[in-house]
Design a protein around this motif. Structure first.
Motif, PDB file in Angstrom:
ATOM      1  N   ILE A 172       4.028  17.645  64.513  1.00 26.86           N
ATOM      2  CA  ILE A 172       3.658  18.066  65.853  1.00 26.86           C
ATOM      3  C   ILE A 172       2.804  17.170  66.495  1.00 26.86           C
ATOM      4  O   ILE A 172       1.809  16.683  66.082  1.00 26.86           O
ATOM      5  N   PRO A 173       3.504  16.746  67.533  1.00 24.66           N
ATOM      6  CA  PRO A 173       2.876  15.666  68.439  1.00 24.66           C
ATOM      7  C   PRO A 173       1.373  16.284  68.911  1.00 24.66           C
ATOM      8  O   PRO A 173       1.303  17.260  69.065  1.00 24.66           O
ATOM      9  N   LEU A 175      -0.677  15.614  71.356  1.00 29.20           N
ATOM     10  CA  LEU A 175      -1.078  16.245  72.783  1.00 29.20           C
ATOM     11  C   LEU A 175      -0.562  17.886  72.797  1.00 29.20           C
ATOM     12  O   LEU A 175      -1.122  18.451  73.409  1.00 29.20           O
ATOM     13  N   VAL A 176       0.663  18.199  72.164  1.00 29.30           N
ATOM     14  CA  VAL A 176       1.342  19.144  72.380  1.00 29.30           C
ATOM     15  C   VAL A 176       0.454  20.343  71.584  1.00 29.30           C
ATOM     16  O   VAL A 176      -0.092  21.377  72.147  1.00 29.30           O
ATOM     17  N   VAL A 177      -0.153  19.861  70.309  1.00 23.82           N
ATOM     18  CA  VAL A 177      -0.642  21.034  69.666  1.00 23.82           C
ATOM     19  C   VAL A 177      -2.133  21.166  70.222  1.00 23.82           C
ATOM     20  O   VAL A 177      -2.758  22.202  70.406  1.00 23.82           O
ATOM     21  N   ALA A 179      -2.884  20.717  73.126  1.00 25.73           N
ATOM     22  CA  ALA A 179      -2.487  21.532  74.658  1.00 25.73           C
ATOM     23  C   ALA A 179      -2.550  23.257  74.167  1.00 25.73           C
ATOM     24  O   ALA A 179      -3.160  23.830  75.077  1.00 25.73           O
ATOM     25  N   VAL A 180      -1.703  23.499  73.150  1.00 23.70           N
ATOM     26  CA  VAL A 180      -1.711  24.988  72.611  1.00 23.70           C
ATOM     27  C   VAL A 180      -3.081  25.378  72.369  1.00 23.70           C
ATOM     28  O   VAL A 180      -3.158  26.410  72.784  1.00 23.70           O
ATOM     29  N   LEU A 181      -3.733  24.493  71.789  1.00 24.41           N
ATOM     30  CA  LEU A 181      -5.124  25.065  71.229  1.00 24.41           C
ATOM     31  C   LEU A 181      -6.008  25.092  72.504  1.00 24.41           C
ATOM     32  O   LEU A 181      -6.946  25.943  72.455  1.00 24.41           O
ATOM     33  N   ALA A 265      -7.050  13.887  79.229  1.00 30.55           N
ATOM     34  CA  ALA A 265      -5.630  14.254  79.633  1.00 30.55           C
ATOM     35  C   ALA A 265      -5.422  15.780  79.452  1.00 30.55           C
ATOM     36  O   ALA A 265      -4.669  16.550  80.420  1.00 30.55           O
TER      37      ALA A 265
END
Lengths: 332, 510
Positions: A172-173, A175-177, A179-181, A265
């Protein structure tokens, strides 16, 4: 290599003195002494360390923190009238160079569009960003070390489970995880945000530590400790971890640098620190469109992000050189 | 090897499965997808909520809902057995359709940038490793640290202001004041002085030559109004093509035997002749013709190398093909710049764009549309390159230094091999082995979209799709995005492992 400050072994014989002049004597030092020495001689790292300390000092002493008042008389939430278009009053060009003299003025970094003091806002942003970055760095390092050490020491089924889990998380990238958290926990305060992001940034360190442990556990001293009936926990903590403390410290430093940028970011995308609180990334996000009219709203937080990240990166580089056993030469 | 690959594929599949499960639970937990409806005052609120619950299967608990999603997603991996169904967004659009559109945008944005960052980063990394502890090395190291520490969104906003808005203003009256030309000349002189190190005389001559060349060129370009209507012209193309021929020859063969050089020069010559011969064909070609021409270039290069190569046939073919393609790229660039004048008029002088992938409703010749894409790509590309360039430089440098200290490099030098051979054949190839891993990771990361870059520059790619869906609490597009990102990560990770085992036999044996 002759250094008057290091303790020499008593009176020096003539032959040794001659060798000393040629720089051939080897002064006995412990590992920690050598590391410290190499680090303190690394000019970029020392510069980074001093810069970082100054920034932290400035941010926490100026507006104060956790009910401790600071020396700056304005706060980051009071709305005031915007004076002179919110232009910064900071001046660093002395009068004899044709400037208006060195002074801070009423609003050194200017004011934002509702008149909040931008210096106080930026300092608050620095506080938040540094706090999050350090929490992320510490949490990530502790978990990564734990997972890696357990997997590397016990091997077998424990290793299989832990490392497959690491593989899953690495997929899981970041930044992606994050951002979701951050979408879920961004409004629960920065400590919670730092903790949950720390929970997903440990994967690389875990792989590194496991690799080191796989090599270390075959060494004779570990074998000896095990033969003496030492408990697994004691072997890991007392015998093995000190051998790879360099890897861990360097990785922790670089993790802090990465976390500063990650937080910025996230806040920029709106998944990090939320209103009414602020952080450096959020300030830039809010005022990016004001760049052509009021560029200082954009410059000051950006410069602080870069200064912090750059200092931490330089410290990390210095630590890496200092811990590198192949580096027997002191850079000077 | 086959067992190794098969085992790796099976493990990767299960890892991807587990990762989607984790991600699904996290996404389901990220927010309340009914939030906006529950706060709304619409008269048919209850019905809307009911409809959305049915659309997103919200009445099923999240771990079970995952299997509903998985059943649809399985169709995308095995397209002939099941139907590909990644669910709908909250507005009821098909996620697979949304992904298709976004994916093409992302590909356009990131591929050129990534390849450019790789080439630049690896080249600079090698040069700094060869000139360790030189002024150049320190400069590059410092810049790499600076680029590491730059927030990409901050750079992007700066680029928009100075690279686009102010630059376009300047293009309205493109003259370089003499003072600016002198300052830029000094900068260029310092740059080249650092790159070409040596004793004091050599440095001073380098500085003087670079200063005169840059400042003079700027002044000349400004005086002739070149910036208003840029182009390369046949002289510049010819000189650059010949330089390219020498460069490729130096890289692949050296100058001991002349055959390779002759082949490369011939290839450059054919290219320049084509500049005139193909004039009418290149007026408004289609993309197909360009691809065809590139293939013909390769064929001609192979032929020239074969005919002129002599004993060094293989190297001659490589040099001729590379030179031919390079010359072709120059001609392409020249044509593209040729469209500058008309394009600039049609977009009323705002040549460098800040937002989006293309000018809306813009139609023109092949070259005008190409220029339109290029001017939209240039700023995001710079932003992406700046950031990943630093990583490549650092990795390549340390890897190259490690290899240069190996015994086999010392052996190669001590048996009297030329330095070119040592660097290109012995050191470079081995130094690239660890870099392949980095490349694989980078490509995987890139396919999942440059999330921040897309947001700042208004590209509607995968990254933008992801952030928009996450802001609206729209789980299915987020999962669709992750399916691509996760699959890319797993596949490229696997490819890196296999490539590593292929390139370094020691891995296979252990």
């Amino acid at each position: 290599m002759s250094d008057p400050t290091t303790p020499g072994p008593g009176p020096v014989p003539a032959a040794a003195a001659a060798a000393d002049v040629q720089g051939m004597t080897v002064v006995a030092r412990t590992q920690a002494q050598m590391v410290r020495r190499r680090f303190f001689r690394h000019r970029a790292a020392m510069g980074g360390l001093i810069a970082l300390l100054l920034i932290v000092l400035l941010a926490f002493s100026s507006i104060g923190f956790a009910n401790v008042p600071g020396w700056w008389d304005k706060d980051y939430w009071s709305i005031a009238t915007v004076e002179n278009g919110g232009r910064p009053t900071l001046s660093v060009i002395p009068t004899w160079l044709g400037g208006s003299g060195v002074h801070l003025g009423e609003h050194p970094f200017g004011q934002d569009n509702v008149g909040k003091d931008y210096f106080a806002l930026t300092m608050r942003g620095v506080q938040q960003s540094i706090t999050i970055a350090f929490i992320v760095g510490i949490v990530g390092t502790v978990i990564g070390t734990l997972v890696g050490a357990t997997a590397g020491y016990f091997r077998g089924r424990v290793e299989a489970v832990l490392m497959r889990f690491t593989d899953v998380m690495i997929t899981i990238p970041l930044l992606v995880v994050a951002a979701v958290l951050g979408r879920r926990y961004g409004d629960s305060g920065i400590v919670v945000l730092g903790l949950v992001i720390g929970l997903v940034t440990w994967t690389n360190l875990a792989r590194l530590v496991r690799g080191e442990f796989l090599a270390l556990r075959e060494k004779e001293f570990v074998e000896a400790a095990r033969a003496a009936g030492t408990s697994a926990r004691r072997i890991i903590v007392k015998h093995m971890l000190p051998n790879i403390i360099g890897v861990i410290i360097v990785s922790a430093t670089l993790a802090v640098a990465a976390a500063i940028l990650l937080e910025a970011a996230l806040s920029f995308l709106g998944f990090g620190v939320r209103d009414p609180d602020t952080s450096l990334g959020r300030l830039i996000s809010l005022y990016q469109s004001a760049f052509s009219t009021r560029p200082w709203l954009f410059w000051f937080p950006g410069v602080f992000i870069i200064a912090i990240a750059l200092s931490v990166n330089f410290i990390g580089d210095g630590l890496r050189d200092a811990f590198d056993p192949r580096q027997n030469r002191v850079r000077d | 090897m086959l067992v190794f690959i098969v085992r790796r594929v099976i493990v990767s599949f299960f890892i991807l499965l587990a990762a989607t499960f984790v991600m699904y639970l996290l996404t389901a937990n990220a927010g309340n997808p009914l939030g906006d409806l529950q706060e709304s005052r619409a008269p048919n609120r209850e019905a809307l909520i009911e409809a959305r619950i049915r659309l997103l299967n919200l009445d099923t608990p999240a771990p079970l809902r995952y299997f509903i999603w998985l059943k649809g997603a399985a169709g995308c991996l095995a397209p002939f057995v099941f139907e590909c169904d990644l669910g709908q967004s909250v507005q009821g659009q098909d996620v697979s359709a949304l992904l298709g559109v976004a994916f093409t945008q992302t590909l356009q944005l990131v591929i050129a940038a990534t390849v450019l960052a790789m080439i630049l980063g690896i080249t600079v990394g090698i040069v700094t490793a060869l000139r360790q502890y030189s002024g150049l090395d320190y400069t590059v190291t410092f810049s790499a640290f600076l680029f590491f520490s730059l927030p990409i969104f901050w750079v992007a906003v700066l680029l928009k202001e100075y690279g686009a808005i102010r630059f376009n203003d300047w293009l309205g009256d493109p003259t370089v004041p003499i003072g600016v030309a002198v300052v830029l000349g000094v900068v260029s002189g310092l740059f080249w002085m650092i790159v070409i190190s040596g004793d004091r005389t050599r440095r001073l001559t380098t500085f003087a030559a670079a200063f005169v060349a840059s400042a003079g060129a700027l002044w000349l370009l400004s005086e002739t109004q070149w910036f208003a209507d840029p182009g390369l012209g046949v002289v510049v193309i010819a000189v650059t093509a010949v330089g390219l021929a020498f460069l490729t020859t130096a890289l692949v063969a050296g100058f001991t035997y002349r055959n390779v050089l002759y082949a490369a020069l011939a290839s450059a010559g054919v290219g320049i002749v084509c500049h005139f011969a193909l004039d009418s064909v290149l007026d408004d070609p289609s993309a197909m013709i360009i691809v065809l021409l590139a293939l013909v270039t390769v064929a001609v290069g192979v032929g020239l190398g074969y005919a002129l190569g002599g004993l060094q046939r293989r190297q001659a073919i490589q040099a001729a093909v590379l030179t031919g393609l390079g010359t072709g790229a120059l001609l392409f660039l020249d044509r593209l710049l040729g469209a500058w004048d008309t394009y600039s008029d049609r977009v009323s002088g705002r040549v460098i764009a800040t937002i989006g992938a293309r000018t809306p409703n813009f139609q023109g010749t092949f070259w005008e549309e190409g220029l339109d894409r290029a001017t939209h790509l240039i700023l995001p590309t710079i932003a992406i390159v700046l950031i990943s360039f630093a990583t490549y430089t650092r990795y390549t440098r340390s890897s190259m230094l490690e290899v240069l200290n190996q015994d086999y490099v010392r052996t190669a030098r001590s048996k009297g091999l030329a330095e070119r051979g040592v660097v290109v054949k012995h050191a470079f190839r081995n130094a690239m082995i660890p870099i392949t891993t980095l490349m694989a990771f980078d490509f995987a990361g890139v396919l999942s979209g440059a999330v921040i870059t897309e947001n700042v520059f208004g590209w509607t790619g995968l990254g933008k799709l992801f952030t928009d869906a996450l802001t609206r609490v729209d789980p299915n597009p987020v999962m669709g995005f992750f399916l691509i990102a996760g699959a890319a990560a797993v596949v490229f990770n696997m490819l890196a492992d296999i490539a590593y085992a292929f390139l370094d036999p020691r891995i296979r044996l252990s």
